[in-house]
Design an enzyme around this catalytic site. Structure first.
Site, PDB file in Angstrom:
ATOM      1  N   TYR A  41      34.676 -22.871   6.175  1.00  0.00           N
ATOM      2  CA  TYR A  41      35.980 -23.523   6.346  1.00  0.00           C
ATOM      3  C   TYR A  41      37.054 -22.861   5.483  1.00  0.00           C
ATOM      4  CZ  TYR A  41      33.234 -27.469   8.246  1.00  0.00           C
ATOM      5  OH  TYR A  41      32.365 -28.263   8.966  1.00  0.00           O
ATOM      6  N   HIS A  99      24.223 -24.233   7.513  1.00  0.00           N
ATOM      7  CA  HIS A  99      25.189 -24.651   8.529  1.00  0.00           C
ATOM      8  C   HIS A  99      24.645 -24.494   9.947  1.00  0.00           C
ATOM      9  CE1 HIS A  99      29.846 -24.909   9.174  1.00  0.00           C
ATOM     10  NE2 HIS A  99      29.192 -25.733   9.955  1.00  0.00           N
TER      11      HIS A  99
END
Length: 266
Positions: A41, A99
């Protein structure tokens, strides 16, 4: 490890540093105690700034982040997890996820890195994200600490029955991202009707439905204060059995996050 707060604050695409820090501060001051981010991010430092700016003691904030898919080889995972802790301004990351089990993911090397990061106190708990059931089972066989969480897309149009059952059977949290399907729940008639019945929003209904499920947490994202507080208020929405059954009965099925290399497409 700390118990995972069941309603958290997601920061995906909240990539303007000032906006992200302000959103995190606002969320914490509104009552959230679980903040979710990821290396990919690009906002871990801003998340840390928001936690520091809040009136909430940082020790009371449950912070989760995720290893990027290019950082899953043993050495990369160990090095970048420590860098994430520094960016977040914490001594120990409360929950570190893999992730996606793609690209540099190596069941042996990646899980060994997580085991060592846990042993060294860099992380307090291990999570996985976007895994199939067979991949979860393989990881469970290799993990030394217990699995704390599995984060996946989950909402009324993608209820993830098999993965939720696996979470209950193995006693870990299923953490729902896209829990309001990027507000597509507002287009689903039963959800709109239930929202009107309770003088609530469709987003609040979706969140309340998830929180009715065993072992499920949710991490809606928002930037503006009104949406941040609106999502938080979903905790107070009490759905009755008829409401839950109506949402369970929705037969529309689709994903928000999908691409060819995703594990479920392999």
């Amino acid at each position: 490890m700390q118990e995972i707060p069941r309603l958290g604050f997601g920061t995906y695409e909240n990539d303007d540093p000032e906006q992200c820090a302000e959103s995190v501060r606002t969320a914490l001051d509104a009552g959230y105690r679980h903040v979710d981010t990821a290396q990919s991010y690009g906002n871990e430092s801003a998340v840390g700034d928001g936690i520091a700016a809040s009136d909430v003691d940082s020790e009371d904030v449950f912070v989760a982040t995720k290893l990027s898919t290019e950082n899953l080889a043993y050495d990369d995972a160990v090095e970048t997890a420590r860098e994430s802790a520094d960016r977040l301004g914490v001594d120990t990351i409360d929950l570190l996820y893999v992730h996606w089990p793609i690209n540099s993911y190596d069941p042996e090397g990646t899980i060994e890195a997580l085991n060592d990061l846990y042993e060294d106190g860099v992380i307090d708990a291990v999570g996985l994200s976007n895994f199939r059931v067979d991949q979860l089972n393989d990881a469970l066989d290799r993990l030394e600490p217990r699995l704390a969480a599995h984060q996946v897309e989950c909402h009324p149009m993608l209820p993830q029955d098999d993965l939720r059952a696996h979470a209950v059977d193995h006693d870990y949290a299923l953490v729902a991202y896209c829990p309001i399907a990027r507000n597509q729940v507002a287009d689903v008639e039963p959800i709109r009707e239930i929202a009107e019945k309770h003088d609530a929003t469709p987003a609040q209904v979706s969140l309340a439905w998830l929180l009715e499920k065993e072992n499920v947490a949710a991490i809606p994202k928002a930037t503006g204060e009104s949406h941040i507080r609106e999502n938080w208020e979903a905790r107070e929405l009490d759905l009755d059995d008829e409401d839950v059954a109506a949402i369970d009965g929705i037969d529309e099925r689709h994903r928000i996050v999908d691409f060819d290399a995703a594990p479920w497409n392999q």
